[in-house]
Each structure stands twice: as structure tokens, then as C-alpha cells.
Design a protein around this motif. Structure first.
Motif, PDB file in Angstrom:
ATOM      1  N   ARG A   1       6.232  47.364  69.510  1.00 49.02           N
ATOM      2  CA  ARG A   1       7.462  47.884  68.912  1.00 49.02           C
ATOM      3  C   ARG A   1       8.617  47.840  69.920  1.00 49.02           C
ATOM      4  NH1 ARG A   1       7.086  53.835  66.485  1.00 49.02           N
ATOM      5  NH2 ARG A   1       5.342  52.822  65.397  1.00 49.02           N
ATOM      6  N   LEU A   2       8.340  48.234  71.156  1.00 47.29           N
ATOM      7  CA  LEU A   2       9.387  48.207  72.188  1.00 47.29           C
ATOM      8  C   LEU A   2       9.807  46.776  72.509  1.00 47.29           C
ATOM      9  CD1 LEU A   2       7.985  50.956  74.598  1.00 47.29           C
ATOM     10  CD2 LEU A   2      10.064  51.124  73.230  1.00 47.29           C
ATOM     11  N   ILE A   3       8.845  45.870  72.584  1.00 48.65           N
ATOM     12  CA  ILE A   3       9.178  44.475  72.895  1.00 48.65           C
ATOM     13  C   ILE A   3       9.923  43.827  71.733  1.00 48.65           C
ATOM     14  CG2 ILE A   3       8.199  42.207  73.426  1.00 48.65           C
ATOM     15  CD1 ILE A   3       5.994  43.713  74.966  1.00 48.65           C
ATOM     16  N   ASP A   4       9.587  44.215  70.503  1.00 51.32           N
ATOM     17  CA  ASP A   4      10.327  43.697  69.349  1.00 51.32           C
ATOM     18  C   ASP A   4      11.817  44.003  69.459  1.00 51.32           C
ATOM     19  OD1 ASP A   4       8.173  42.535  68.107  1.00 51.32           O
ATOM     20  OD2 ASP A   4       7.843  44.160  66.668  1.00 51.32           O
ATOM     21  N   ASP A   5      12.154  45.144  70.067  1.00 54.01           N
ATOM     22  CA  ASP A   5      13.559  45.545  70.180  1.00 54.01           C
ATOM     23  C   ASP A   5      14.333  44.708  71.196  1.00 54.01           C
ATOM     24  OD1 ASP A   5      13.239  47.519  68.291  1.00 54.01           O
ATOM     25  OD2 ASP A   5      12.888  49.119  69.738  1.00 54.01           O
ATOM     26  N   LEU A   6      13.612  43.986  72.069  1.00 52.29           N
ATOM     27  CA  LEU A   6      14.315  43.250  73.123  1.00 52.29           C
ATOM     28  C   LEU A   6      13.968  41.764  73.163  1.00 52.29           C
ATOM     29  CD1 LEU A   6      12.116  42.686  75.668  1.00 52.29           C
ATOM     30  CD2 LEU A   6      12.342  45.150  75.884  1.00 52.29           C
ATOM     31  N   CYS A   7      12.944  41.338  72.446  1.00 48.80           N
ATOM     32  CA  CYS A   7      12.400  39.996  72.668  1.00 48.80           C
ATOM     33  C   CYS A   7      13.344  38.872  72.272  1.00 48.80           C
ATOM     34  CB  CYS A   7      11.059  39.838  71.959  1.00 48.80           C
ATOM     35  SG  CYS A   7      11.150  39.916  70.154  1.00 48.80           S
TER      36      CYS A   7
ATOM     37  N   VAL B   1      11.749  35.208  72.057  1.00 47.53           N
ATOM     38  CA  VAL B   1      10.633  34.975  71.148  1.00 47.53           C
ATOM     39  C   VAL B   1      10.845  35.784  69.875  1.00 47.53           C
ATOM     40  CG1 VAL B   1       9.007  34.499  73.025  1.00 47.53           C
ATOM     41  CG2 VAL B   1       9.249  36.836  72.166  1.00 47.53           C
ATOM     42  N   ARG B   2      10.031  35.479  68.868  1.00 46.40           N
ATOM     43  CA  ARG B   2      10.152  36.175  67.598  1.00 46.40           C
ATOM     44  C   ARG B   2       9.500  37.553  67.657  1.00 46.40           C
ATOM     45  NH1 ARG B   2       7.740  32.026  63.333  1.00 46.40           N
ATOM     46  NH2 ARG B   2       6.290  31.688  65.068  1.00 46.40           N
ATOM     47  N   THR B   3       9.928  38.441  66.789  1.00 47.00           N
ATOM     48  CA  THR B   3       9.316  39.751  66.680  1.00 47.00           C
ATOM     49  C   THR B   3       7.955  39.639  65.987  1.00 47.00           C
ATOM     50  OG1 THR B   3      10.249  40.282  64.524  1.00 47.00           O
ATOM     51  CG2 THR B   3      11.597  40.788  66.465  1.00 47.00           C
ATOM     52  N   THR B   4       7.148  40.689  66.087  1.00 48.43           N
ATOM     53  CA  THR B   4       5.837  40.667  65.425  1.00 48.43           C
ATOM     54  C   THR B   4       6.018  40.559  63.909  1.00 48.43           C
ATOM     55  OG1 THR B   4       5.839  43.091  65.508  1.00 48.43           O
ATOM     56  CG2 THR B   4       4.642  41.926  67.227  1.00 48.43           C
ATOM     57  N   GLY B   5       7.088  41.128  63.380  1.00 55.61           N
ATOM     58  CA  GLY B   5       7.348  41.023  61.933  1.00 55.61           C
ATOM     59  C   GLY B   5       7.581  39.585  61.515  1.00 55.61           C
ATOM     60  N   ASP B   6       8.251  38.822  62.359  1.00 57.68           N
ATOM     61  CA  ASP B   6       8.516  37.420  62.040  1.00 57.68           C
ATOM     62  C   ASP B   6       7.274  36.569  62.131  1.00 57.68           C
ATOM     63  OD1 ASP B   6      11.173  37.940  61.641  1.00 57.68           O
ATOM     64  OD2 ASP B   6      11.748  37.501  63.715  1.00 57.68           O
ATOM     65  N   LEU B   7       6.252  37.069  62.862  1.00 61.49           N
ATOM     66  CA  LEU B   7       5.028  36.278  63.045  1.00 61.49           C
ATOM     67  C   LEU B   7       4.029  36.505  61.918  1.00 61.49           C
ATOM     68  CD1 LEU B   7       4.504  36.905  66.864  1.00 61.49           C
ATOM     69  CD2 LEU B   7       5.330  34.814  65.795  1.00 61.49           C
ATOM     70  N   SER B   8       4.237  37.555  61.129  1.00 67.84           N
ATOM     71  CA  SER B   8       3.252  37.876  60.086  1.00 67.84           C
ATOM     72  C   SER B   8       3.440  37.019  58.837  1.00 67.84           C
ATOM     73  CB  SER B   8       3.363  39.348  59.708  1.00 67.84           C
ATOM     74  OG  SER B   8       4.655  39.650  59.248  1.00 67.84           O
TER      75      SER B   8
END
Length: 430
Positions: free
Chosen positions: A149-155, A423-430
Motif C-alpha cells: 500500500r505504501l509503495i503504491d503511493d509512490l511507485c 512501476v505500476r501499482t498492485t491494483g494495475d497488476l490485478s
């Protein structure tokens, strides 16, 4: 357990107390040396004073800093001669209510950290099992989720300050969830702990706010129990007051926050700046554990810990200790004591897997094993997720420009500016 850092600025220094000639040449426990090259400061201390050093705390208060490995073992192993009984301190008549170091040193309180003897053991019997009840696999799952979640905010940005954006918030968010707070309250807990750890004029106010959070948590868990530390403490069969529950929850949370955050940031810093770690970052995870252990020996987050108080006049490391004198535990200095590092060059001892460091202190008040395990899971999992998500992580400033926290007590980096391929967020990878 460790405690938050004291204030990082030094008030005007009062005269050494009468009848204390050893402290006429005391070493001030502040200054640029602790921020830049603490081991150089410790070497000078050893040369001039030996394994037990007369020091002066902000405000002019005298203490002894134990920097010898053997001497520190003796102090932490002898609870009769050197109890963790803050009420014994012979400086209490001179300590103002707004002294910035008060949240760290503490006053006699019914808590696991500020009690002694059987009263301390009573709290240990409650807190230990409450921490041990946290399932390691669930902790790792929480950490992976919150780290993502934290990495999604900055990735997507390609740049970040890892201290502010990742290393500091991650332990608080995980601990808040383990203790029983809803996720939406985690950020508020993080702000309180940051104010408390930074010291200064906000420390006292932060301490009060911290207690208010815990009091509300207790009320919520009485109304709706859960699978968390607070509920397990409330379920313990021995009788405790709300004040005792609150103080113990505060101690557990504070002990796990900044030292774990600094363990993460110091390990990542080492991996980004030292060739032997940087070269292996892309090839498996063996270097993560090595870097984390190296940090505990050479760059431990908790450098100095308060404290012990002499129950009677005695001698330690060639110094005359008077009844009621404060002894500070120089964990970082003791880890590099030449007497235990003979024949070791660089970080060889740590890289060999030696776990005899004093990063978690020693003796009766050593950080309990369940708490150590929780900290290790948070730090290791956080670093693994960070490197999995951002594999080409690199410093955005020269290593020599990285600034340490201006504190003799805690060793951490103020900021860790990095760049990476977005990189993409985890949401974009699902």
C-alpha cells in the motif's frame, strides 16, 4: 524494550552537582560527533575514561555511560545492585516538569518499563503472552499488504524519500493493527509517535495524546474484543488497572516504532552504499539478512538506553558510582568494544551470523523475544517487498550527503532520497 529518542537540542548546561568530581570533565551527550561519527566519539571516550564514562545530559544532569561490553553485561545482569528503578535517581530534586528527556527517562509508573522487581515481573507475565499470541504468518501478511500500500503511493513517481514514505510509517501501521487499532487510526498514531520521538516542546503533549489513544482503544476492546494484543492483555487473569493497561500498550508501541523504522532505513542505506551488499541486491535475498545483522552490530538503531540506577555506592569499570547515580547503557559502543572485536576487521563478525550483539539490550529488561521477532518480521518483510517492487532502487544524493538524526540515543537517517524506474501499482497488476 527500547524507548523513543530524547530532545535533540541541548539547553544551557548547569554546573555539575557538588561532591561529584568525576563529572567535572564529563562528556556532553549531544553534538555533531554523535550525528556523524559516533564510533569516533566512543573511541575517544574509551581512551580518556575507560569502559564507564562520566557524561552530562541536556540540562546539566550527570550520568554514567557504560560503553564496555563486559561492564554492560554486569550492569544488566545484576538487578539488585543496578535496578531499573527510576525512583532511586539522586537528581530528582533538580528535574523540572518540562525536562525534554522526561518521556524517555520516565518517572516511577506502574508499567512494564518503569517498574522494578516483582511489580515488573507482574507486567511481564501479562505483556509477554499478549505479544507471543501474534501469529508470525499473519504479521508477515499484514506487513506485505501495508508495504504494498505504501509503495503504491509512490511507485509511479520514480523518486521518493524512503524514510518519510516507507521506513517510518510501515512499523507504525503494522503495530497499530496488531495492537488492535483500526487502519484509519494508524496515521494518527504515527504522528503522535513521531512527535514523541523527536523530543522538544511537543514531546509532553504527544505523550498525553498517546495515552488518550490507548484509553479509547481499551474502551473499544472491552465493547468488542478481537484477535489483538490489547484484547489478550485485557483477558489476562491477573488484575490490572486501566492506567497499567494504557502504560503497557504505550510502552509496547513506542518500543517497536522508531528502532524498527531505523533498522529498515539503516539496512537499506547499507545495501545502497556498500559494494558487497549493493552488488548482491539483484541476486536473491541472502544479503538482506546479512545487512540487517550488520546494522545491529555496527549501526544499531538504539545507541544509548536509559537506564539503571545504583542501589548503593559501588565501583564499575574503575569509576566510583554513588547510590542513586544514573547509568546509561551504551549499546552501540559496547557492540564495538575492542575487547570482544579482537581479530575482527570491518563487519566480519556480524557477517558471520554472530547474534551476541546488544542491540536489544540484555538481562531482565532485554526486549522480549516475541517483540524481537515482530520487529525482525516487519523489517525483513518490508525490505523484501521494497526490493521486489523497486528492483533498481538507487540513491538520489551522494552517500556522504545523507544526514543522520541529531541524537546520541537513536541512530537513524533523517531522509533517504532515492530514484527508481516507475512501476505500476498492485491494483494495475490485478
Amino acid at each position: 524494550m527500547t524507548r523513543p529518542s530524547p530532545a535533540e537540542s541541548a539547553p544551557a548546561i548547569a554546573a555539575a552537582p557538588p561532591g561529584c568530581p568525576a563529572h567535572s570533565g564529563a562528556v556532553p551527550l549531544w553534538g555533531l560527533g554523535f550525528q556523524t561519527e559516533p564510533q569516533t566519539v566512543y573511541r575517544t571516550m574509551r581512551r580518556d575514561h575507560g569502559p564507564v564514562v562520566p557524561v552530562e545530559l541536556p540540562g546539566g544532569f550527570p550520568a554514567w555511560l557504560v560503553i564496555g561490553y563486559r561492564e554492560l553485561h554486569r550492569v544488566t545482569s545484576d538487578g539488585a545492585l543496578f535496578p531499573r528503578d527510576v525512583g532511586l535517581w539522586n537528581q530528582w530534586p533538580h528535574v523540572p516538569d518540562d525536562w525534554p528527556l522526561l518521556p524517555m527517562v520516565g518517572r516511577p509508573l506502574p508499567s512494564i518499563y518503569f517498574s522494578a522487581g516483582e511489580e515488573h515481573q507482574r507486567h511481564v507475565r501479562m505483556v509477554g503472552p499478549a505479544l507471543e499470541g501474534a501469529d508470525p504468518f499473519r504479521i508477515r501478511g499484514h506487513c506485505e499488504e501495508l508495504a504494498d500500500r505504501l509503495i503504491d503511493d509512490l511507485c509511479a513517481r520514480g523518486a521518493a524519500d524512503l524514510v518519510a514514505d516507507f521506513c517510518e510509517p510501515l512499523p507504525v501501521l503494522v503495530l497499530a493493527r496488531l495492537i488492535g487499532f483500526p487502519d484509519e487510526e494508524g496515521a494518527a498514531i504515527a504522528r503522535v509517535l513521531k512527535d514523541l520521538a523527536d523530543g522538544g516542546p511537543e514531546a509532553q503533549s504527544a505523550h498525553l495524546r498517546f495515552g488518550e489513544h490507548m484509553a479509547r482503544l481499551l474502551a473499544a476492546k472491552r465493547a468488542e474484543p478481537g484477535d489483538d494484543v490489547a484484547t489478550r492483555m485485557l483477558d489476562f487473569p491477573e488484575e490490572f488497572t486501566d492506567e497499567e493497561y494504557t502504560l503497557d500498550l504505550m510502552a509496547v508501541t513506542a518500543a517497536g516504532y522508531l528502532p524498527t523504522a531505523d533498522w529498515i532505513s539503516n539496512s537499506v542505506r547499507l545495501m545502497l552504499t556498500e559494494d558487497e551488499f549493493a552488488d548482491s541486491m539483484a541476486g536473491g535475498r541472502r544479503s538482506i539478512g546479512e545487512a540487517m545483522n550488520e546494522v545491529l552490530w555496527e549501526d544499531t538503531p538504539t545507541q544509548i538506553l536509559a537506564g539503571r540506577w545504583a542501589a548503593r555506592d559501588t565501583e564499575l569499570g574503575g569509576q566510583r558510582i554513588r547510590a542513586g547515580d544514573m547509568l546509561l547503557l551504551g549499546l552501540g559502543a559496547a557492540n564495538t568494544d575492542p575487547l570482544i572485536r579482537q581479530g575482527v576487521s570491518g563487519g566480519g563478525l556480524a557477517q558471520g551470523g554472530n547474534g551476541a550483539h546488544l542491540a536489544f539490550s540484555h538481562g531482565e529488561y532485554r526486549c522480549p523475544f516475541p517483540a524481537q521477532e515482530i520487529a525482525e518480521i516487519i523489517a525483513r518483510t518490508g525490505i523484501e517487498v521494497l526490493l521486489d517492487r523497486l528492483p533498481d532502487l538507487r540513491l538520489d544524493v551522494p552517500a556522504e550527503d545523507l544526514v543522520r538524526r541529531p541524537s546520541a540515543f537513536l541512530r537513524g537517517t533523517i531522509a533517504l532520497s532515492v530514484r527508481f524506474t516507475p512501476v505500476r501499482t498492485t491494483g494495475d497488476l490485478s
